[in-house]
Design a protein around this motif. Structure first.
Motif, mmCIF file in Angstrom:
data_model
loop_
_atom_site.group_PDB
_atom_site.id
_atom_site.type_symbol
_atom_site.label_atom_id
_atom_site.label_comp_id
_atom_site.label_asym_id
_atom_site.label_seq_id
_atom_site.Cartn_x
_atom_site.Cartn_y
_atom_site.Cartn_z
ATOM 1 N N SER A 110 1.333 60.675 15.770
ATOM 2 C CA SER A 110 0.404 60.411 14.668
ATOM 3 C C SER A 110 -0.859 59.695 15.158
ATOM 4 O O SER A 110 -1.868 59.672 14.457
ATOM 5 C CB SER A 110 1.083 59.568 13.579
ATOM 6 O OG SER A 110 1.396 58.266 14.063
ATOM 7 N N LEU A 111 -0.808 59.132 16.350
ATOM 8 C CA LEU A 111 -1.973 58.437 16.910
ATOM 9 C C LEU A 111 -2.967 59.391 17.569
ATOM 10 O O LEU A 111 -4.086 58.993 17.885
ATOM 11 C CB LEU A 111 -1.529 57.405 17.957
ATOM 12 C CG LEU A 111 -0.735 56.199 17.461
ATOM 13 C CD1 LEU A 111 -0.430 55.274 18.635
ATOM 14 C CD2 LEU A 111 -1.489 55.453 16.377
ATOM 15 N N ASP A 141 13.469 50.940 22.305
ATOM 16 C CA ASP A 141 12.830 50.146 21.255
ATOM 17 C C ASP A 141 11.438 50.677 20.926
ATOM 18 O O ASP A 141 10.883 50.365 19.871
ATOM 19 C CB ASP A 141 12.705 48.681 21.690
ATOM 20 C CG ASP A 141 14.052 47.998 21.832
ATOM 21 O OD1 ASP A 141 15.002 48.411 21.142
ATOM 22 O OD2 ASP A 141 14.157 47.056 22.642
ATOM 23 N N LEU A 142 10.883 51.473 21.836
ATOM 24 C CA LEU A 142 9.539 52.010 21.664
ATOM 25 C C LEU A 142 9.521 53.462 21.210
ATOM 26 O O LEU A 142 8.630 53.871 20.464
ATOM 27 C CB LEU A 142 8.757 51.910 22.982
ATOM 28 C CG LEU A 142 8.140 50.570 23.352
ATOM 29 C CD1 LEU A 142 7.681 50.585 24.797
ATOM 30 C CD2 LEU A 142 6.967 50.247 22.425
ATOM 31 N N PHE A 143 10.508 54.230 21.677
ATOM 32 C CA PHE A 143 10.517 55.669 21.417
ATOM 33 C C PHE A 143 11.833 56.073 20.766
ATOM 34 O O PHE A 143 12.899 55.555 21.099
ATOM 35 C CB PHE A 143 10.321 56.453 22.720
ATOM 36 C CG PHE A 143 9.031 56.129 23.426
ATOM 37 C CD1 PHE A 143 7.846 56.738 23.045
ATOM 38 C CD2 PHE A 143 9.001 55.200 24.460
ATOM 39 C CE1 PHE A 143 6.656 56.439 23.692
ATOM 40 C CE2 PHE A 143 7.820 54.892 25.110
ATOM 41 C CZ PHE A 143 6.640 55.507 24.725
ATOM 42 N N ALA A 144 11.738 57.038 19.869
ATOM 43 C CA ALA A 144 12.926 57.528 19.181
ATOM 44 C C ALA A 144 13.659 58.563 20.035
ATOM 45 O O ALA A 144 13.132 59.067 21.030
ATOM 46 C CB ALA A 144 12.520 58.148 17.840
ATOM 47 N N GLU A 145 14.851 58.872 19.633
ATOM 48 C CA GLU A 145 15.648 59.885 20.331
ATOM 49 C C GLU A 145 14.904 61.231 20.310
ATOM 50 O O GLU A 145 14.365 61.630 19.285
ATOM 51 C CB GLU A 145 17.013 60.023 19.645
ATOM 52 C CG GLU A 145 17.964 60.967 20.343
ATOM 53 C CD GLU A 145 19.323 61.019 19.662
ATOM 54 O OE1 GLU A 145 20.198 61.755 20.134
ATOM 55 O OE2 GLU A 145 19.503 60.307 18.639
ATOM 56 N N ASN A 146 14.863 61.876 21.450
ATOM 57 C CA ASN A 146 14.239 63.199 21.593
ATOM 58 C C ASN A 146 12.730 63.198 21.330
ATOM 59 O O ASN A 146 12.164 64.248 21.017
ATOM 60 C CB ASN A 146 14.903 64.229 20.659
ATOM 61 C CG ASN A 146 16.374 64.408 20.951
ATOM 62 O OD1 ASN A 146 16.824 64.221 22.077
ATOM 63 N ND2 ASN A 146 17.144 64.753 19.932
ATOM 64 N N ASN A 156 0.214 47.463 18.265
ATOM 65 C CA ASN A 156 1.567 47.210 17.729
ATOM 66 C C ASN A 156 2.479 48.384 18.076
ATOM 67 O O ASN A 156 2.924 49.129 17.210
ATOM 68 C CB ASN A 156 1.511 47.014 16.212
ATOM 69 C CG ASN A 156 0.656 45.819 15.814
ATOM 70 O OD1 ASN A 156 0.986 44.687 16.135
ATOM 71 N ND2 ASN A 156 -0.439 46.087 15.130
ATOM 72 N N PRO A 157 2.759 48.556 19.364
ATOM 73 C CA PRO A 157 3.449 49.770 19.811
ATOM 74 C C PRO A 157 4.859 49.954 19.261
ATOM 75 O O PRO A 157 5.292 51.092 19.037
ATOM 76 C CB PRO A 157 3.470 49.622 21.337
ATOM 77 C CG PRO A 157 3.335 48.155 21.585
ATOM 78 C CD PRO A 157 2.439 47.655 20.492
ATOM 79 N N PHE A 158 5.561 48.852 19.000
ATOM 80 C CA PHE A 158 6.934 48.995 18.523
ATOM 81 C C PHE A 158 6.982 49.557 17.097
ATOM 82 O O PHE A 158 8.006 50.085 16.674
ATOM 83 C CB PHE A 158 7.671 47.655 18.616
ATOM 84 C CG PHE A 158 7.871 47.188 20.034
ATOM 85 C CD1 PHE A 158 8.920 47.678 20.805
ATOM 86 C CD2 PHE A 158 6.986 46.293 20.614
ATOM 87 C CE1 PHE A 158 9.099 47.267 22.113
ATOM 88 C CE2 PHE A 158 7.147 45.877 21.927
ATOM 89 C CZ PHE A 158 8.209 46.372 22.681
ATOM 90 N N ASP A 159 5.874 49.460 16.385
ATOM 91 C CA ASP A 159 5.798 50.039 15.041
ATOM 92 C C ASP A 159 5.615 51.555 15.079
ATOM 93 O O ASP A 159 5.743 52.219 14.049
ATOM 94 C CB ASP A 159 4.625 49.430 14.261
ATOM 95 C CG ASP A 159 4.820 47.948 13.976
ATOM 96 O OD1 ASP A 159 5.989 47.493 14.026
ATOM 97 O OD2 ASP A 159 3.821 47.252 13.720
ATOM 98 N N GLN A 160 5.313 52.090 16.247
ATOM 99 C CA GLN A 160 5.045 53.525 16.385
ATOM 100 C C GLN A 160 6.287 54.343 16.726
ATOM 101 O O GLN A 160 6.217 55.566 16.846
ATOM 102 C CB GLN A 160 3.972 53.755 17.455
ATOM 103 C CG GLN A 160 2.606 53.245 17.077
ATOM 104 C CD GLN A 160 2.059 53.946 15.858
ATOM 105 O OE1 GLN A 160 2.227 55.146 15.682
ATOM 106 N NE2 GLN A 160 1.386 53.194 15.003
#
Length: 213
Positions: free
Chosen positions: A33-34, A102-107, A23-27
């Motif tokens: 943390s993984l 959609d997968l990764f946050a800013e920075n 569930n990559p979009f939840d990460q």
């Protein structure tokens, strides 16, 4: 090249959920943390059979790696390579990430690797090239201010196009190599394509670029 369908691939990817994130979009915003260690995060877009990411993760245990590959019939080979390497700092995503934001946050990301991406040579397909300006906008949105993009390709036209695209976007070129293997970089980890093309005497082009502040 036509890919051979592997009907068992879905089950195989689910069975190896310690490597393939289900569930990559939840990460988003919490990828580290993984991993067992909170370390710099590098991603490879278009991981293929996984030789590069498995090799890099083995060589750099101080970095966490994520490989993104949309083809199930290909990513199963990458899973095998990561398993064989017995590494804990690599994860794989079986996704067609249309927007990395959609997968990764800013920075959140420190480095992006674009290895032997599809050149999409026809002009009408320009928007699909991974160095087209809309993709660069995505990369800028997830990379840290000093984050870097590393491009490797055997396709000179894609390389030239990418240099122009980077420059038009206001990026700074940190390295431009017209044949990577002339420099005998001891830290260079080859992909399967790289071994194939360089073995035939084909120049391998590499550049590094980052966004100006």
């Amino acid at each position: 090249m036509r890919l051979r369908h592997k009907p068992w691939a879905d089950d195989y990817l689910k069975e190896n959920d310690d490597i393939v994130v289900q569930n990559p979009f939840d990460q988003k915003g919490k990828w580290n943390s993984l991993f067992s260690e909170d370390q710099p995060l590098h991603i490879e877009i278009g991981t293929g059979k996984g030789q590069f990411i498995a090799g890099m993760a083995t060589q750099h245990r101080e970095i966490n790696f994520i490989g993104i590959e949309r083809a199930k019939s290909i990513i199963v080979s990458a899973v095998e390579k990561v398993k064989q390497a017995e590494i804990e700092n690599a994860r794989l995503l079986n996704e067609n990430a249309q927007d990395l934001r959609d997968l990764f946050a800013e920075n959140e990301v420190d480095k992006i690797y674009l290895n032997f991406s599809d050149p999409w040579p026809k002009t009408k397909h320009e928007k699909r090239r991974l160095t087209y300006h809309t993709f660069l906008q995505q990369y800028k949105g997830i990379l840290k201010p000093d984050g870097e993009i590393v491009l490797k390709t055997d396709n000179r036209k894609l390389f030239e196009y990418s240099l122009v695209s980077f420059s038009k976007f206001g990026m700074i070129l940190d390295e431009v190599l017209l044949d990577l293997h002339d420099y005998q970089d001891p830290e260079n980890v080859q992909t399967e394509y790289e071994e194939k093309f360089s073995g035939k005497g084909q120049p391998i082009y590499r550049c590094k670029a980052y966004f100006s502040s």
